[in-house]
Design an enzyme around this catalytic site. Structure first.
Site, PDB file in Angstrom:
ATOM      1  N   LYS A 150      41.734   5.460 -40.658  1.00  0.00           N
ATOM      2  CA  LYS A 150      42.799   4.650 -41.250  1.00  0.00           C
ATOM      3  C   LYS A 150      44.077   5.456 -41.470  1.00  0.00           C
ATOM      4  O   LYS A 150      45.176   4.941 -41.309  1.00  0.00           O
ATOM      5  CB  LYS A 150      42.322   4.033 -42.565  1.00  0.00           C
ATOM      6  CG  LYS A 150      41.266   2.955 -42.382  1.00  0.00           C
ATOM      7  CD  LYS A 150      40.888   2.316 -43.707  1.00  0.00           C
ATOM      8  CE  LYS A 150      39.874   1.206 -43.497  1.00  0.00           C
ATOM      9  NZ  LYS A 150      39.508   0.548 -44.782  1.00  0.00           N
ATOM     10  N   LYS A 220      30.959  -7.008 -35.351  1.00  0.00           N
ATOM     11  CA  LYS A 220      30.775  -7.858 -36.522  1.00  0.00           C
ATOM     12  C   LYS A 220      31.993  -8.742 -36.742  1.00  0.00           C
ATOM     13  O   LYS A 220      33.127  -8.337 -36.447  1.00  0.00           O
ATOM     14  CB  LYS A 220      30.560  -6.990 -37.779  1.00  0.00           C
ATOM     15  CG  LYS A 220      29.209  -6.315 -37.851  1.00  0.00           C
ATOM     16  CD  LYS A 220      29.091  -5.432 -39.077  1.00  0.00           C
ATOM     17  CE  LYS A 220      29.119  -6.235 -40.362  1.00  0.00           C
ATOM     18  NZ  LYS A 220      28.882  -5.388 -41.555  1.00  0.00           N
ATOM     19  N   LYS A 223      37.372  -9.477 -41.276  1.00  0.00           N
ATOM     20  CA  LYS A 223      38.672  -9.917 -41.769  1.00  0.00           C
ATOM     21  C   LYS A 223      39.807  -9.199 -41.059  1.00  0.00           C
ATOM     22  O   LYS A 223      40.899  -9.746 -40.887  1.00  0.00           O
ATOM     23  CB  LYS A 223      38.791  -9.615 -43.268  1.00  0.00           C
ATOM     24  CG  LYS A 223      37.898 -10.394 -44.192  1.00  0.00           C
ATOM     25  CD  LYS A 223      38.180  -9.923 -45.611  1.00  0.00           C
ATOM     26  CE  LYS A 223      37.338 -10.640 -46.649  1.00  0.00           C
ATOM     27  NZ  LYS A 223      37.657 -10.163 -48.010  1.00  0.00           N
TER      28      LYS A 223
END
Length: 360
Positions: A150, A220, A223
Site C-alpha cells: 500500500k 475474492k 470493496k
C-alpha cells in the site's frame, strides 16, 4: 476482521495478556462465596465503513454473526479508525459509518442480543493501541506485506504513520475485550495457530461462504476492486443486480458443476445461488447441472433479488429513524466501554502507571 497482522505481535501480546489477566484476578477478589455461573464465550468482529458492503462481507461475516449472537456474548463494531489509514473523504466517513451500522441491523444483528457500536466511540481502543505500541518493535511492522504494497502504491513519502501501525490497533481491538473467538476465513486460520496464547480461537464460517469476484473466479469479491461490476452490493437495486449477473464472467463448458478447478467462475456462481436460495449443494446440482448459462443467470438473478429485497427494505426503515440508530450505537458503546475500561485499567497497572483516583 482480518487477523493476519496479529502474528507480528505474538510474544509481546502474549506476555501482556497474561499480566492483564493476573491483574484482573487480583482486582476481582471478593469475600463472598462465588456463585457458579454459565459464562458465554465472547466473540468480537467488525467491518470497515469503506466502499460498499457486498455479498462477500454478508455471507463471509455479517450473516454468520446473526447465528453467533444466539450462542455467544457478541460485540460487533464498525471499525472506522481503520478506515483512515489511507486518504479518505471526510464528508463520507460518518455517513458510511451510519450506513454500515444500519446494514448490520437490517441483516439481522439484534441489538438486544449483541452490542453494536462504532470503534471510535470507545476511546480505550486508541489508548490501548498506544500502550501496545510502546512494546512493539518497529522491525516487526516494517515486515508487513500489506504496508509495503500500500505504501508503494500511495508513495512512500506521502503515506501516513497509521498505515504502518494499524496492526497494533487491530491487536488492541481483540485484546481489549479479552475475546475468546474471532470469526475468520479458512485461509486465515494459520495466522491464529501461530499465536495460540496471544489471540483467540478461530471461528471458521460454513463451507462455501467465500464469495469470489464476478469478473475473476480466482479473486475474492472485494470493496477495493476498481470495477463495481466485480461485486453484488447489498444495496444494489434490482436492475443493477440483473445487469451485473448478465455481464458476469462464465465459461464455454457444457452443463454446470461445482468443484472443477478449471471452472472457478462456475463454482462461484453456483455457490452464490446455493447461499441465497438456502438449498443444499446436492439440490443445486440436481436443479442446475443441465441448465445453460442464460437460464441459470435468470434463476440466480431472481434468487439474489428475492434474498436482498427484505434486507434493503429493513435498511431504509432503520435509516429513516435516526433516533433509533443513534440509541443502538450509544448503548452498544456503553456496553463495550464497560468491558474495555476494565481491561485498560488493568493494562495501566501491569505497565506500572500511577493509579488514577476519581475525586468527587
Amino acid at each position: 476482521m482480518c487477523v493476519s497482522h496479529f502474528a507480528v505481535l505474538s510474544s509481546r501480546a502474549s506476555t501482556l495478556r497474561s499480566r492483564i489477566r493476573c491483574c484482573t484476578t487480583l482486582t476481582a477478589t471478593t469475600t463472598e462465596t462465588p456463585i457458579p455461573t454459565s459464562v458465554k464465550k465472547r466473540v468480537v468482529s467488525g467491518v470497515q465503513p469503506t466502499g460498499s458492503i457486498h455479498l462477500g462481507n454478508y455471507f463471509g461475516a455479517i450473516k454468520n454473526w446473526v447465528a453467533l449472537q444466539n450462542v455467544y456474548e457478541t460485540l460487533f463494531f464498525i471499525v472506522d479508525l481503520h478506515a483512515i489509514t489511507l486518504p479518505y473523504d471526510t464528508q463520507q466517513l460518518s455517513k458510511a459509518t451510519r450506513s454500515t451500522a444500519a446494514i448490520y441491523l437490517a441483516c439481522g444483528v439484534d441489538p438486544s442480543k449483541a452490542s453494536v457500536f462504532v470503534q471510535s466511540h470507545v476511546r480505550a481502543h486508541v489508548e490501548l493501541m498506544w500502550l501496545l505500541s510502546s512494546t512493539t518493535p518497529i522491525g516487526w511492522l516494517n515486515k508487513m506485506i500489506q504496508f509495503k504494497e500500500k505504501s508503494r502504491k500511495a508513495g512512500d513519502e506521502e503515506v501516513g504513520v497509521a498505515l504502518l501501525t494499524y496492526p497494533v490497533l487491530m491487536a488492541s481491538d481483540i485484546l481489549l475485550y479479552q475475546s475468546d473467538l474471532v470469526p475468520v476465513g479458512e485461509d486465515q486460520k494459520q495466522h491464529l495457530e501461530l499465536t495460540p496464547e496471544a489471540v483467540p480461537e478461530p471461528l471458521i464460517p460454513p463451507a462455501g461462504a467465500r464469495i469470489m469476484s464476478l469478473t475473476d473466479g480466482l479473486s475474492k469479491m472485494s470493496k477495493s476492486a476498481p470495477s463495481d461490476q466485480s461485486r453484488i452490493n447489498i444495496l444494489d437495486p434490482k436492475d443493477l443486480i440483473a445487469n451485473k449477473i448478465k455481464r458476469c464472467k462464465t465459461d464455454s463448458f457444457p452443463s454446470l458443476e461445482f468443484d472443477n478447478s478449471e471452472r472457478p467462475e462456475c463454482n462461484n456462481l453456483l455457490s452464490i445461488y446455493q447461499l441465497v436460495s438456502g438449498k443444499t449443494k446436492e439440490e443445486v446440482v440436481q436443479e442446475c447441472q443441465n441448465m445453460n448459462w442464460g437460464i441459470f443467470k435468470t434463476l440466480l438473478t431472481d434468487a439474489l433479488i428475492d434474498h436482498l429485497h427484505p434486507i434493503q427494505v429493513h435498511y431504509e426503515e432503520i435509516m429513516s429513524d435516526s433516533g433509533y440508530l443513534d440509541e443502538v450505537l450509544a448503548q452498544g458503546a456503553r456496553n463495550a466501554a464497560e468491558i474495555a475500561d476494565t481491561t485498560l485499567h488493568n493494562v495501566y497497572q501491569a505497565m506500572g502507571f500511577l493509579k488514577r483516583l476519581l475525586i468527587e
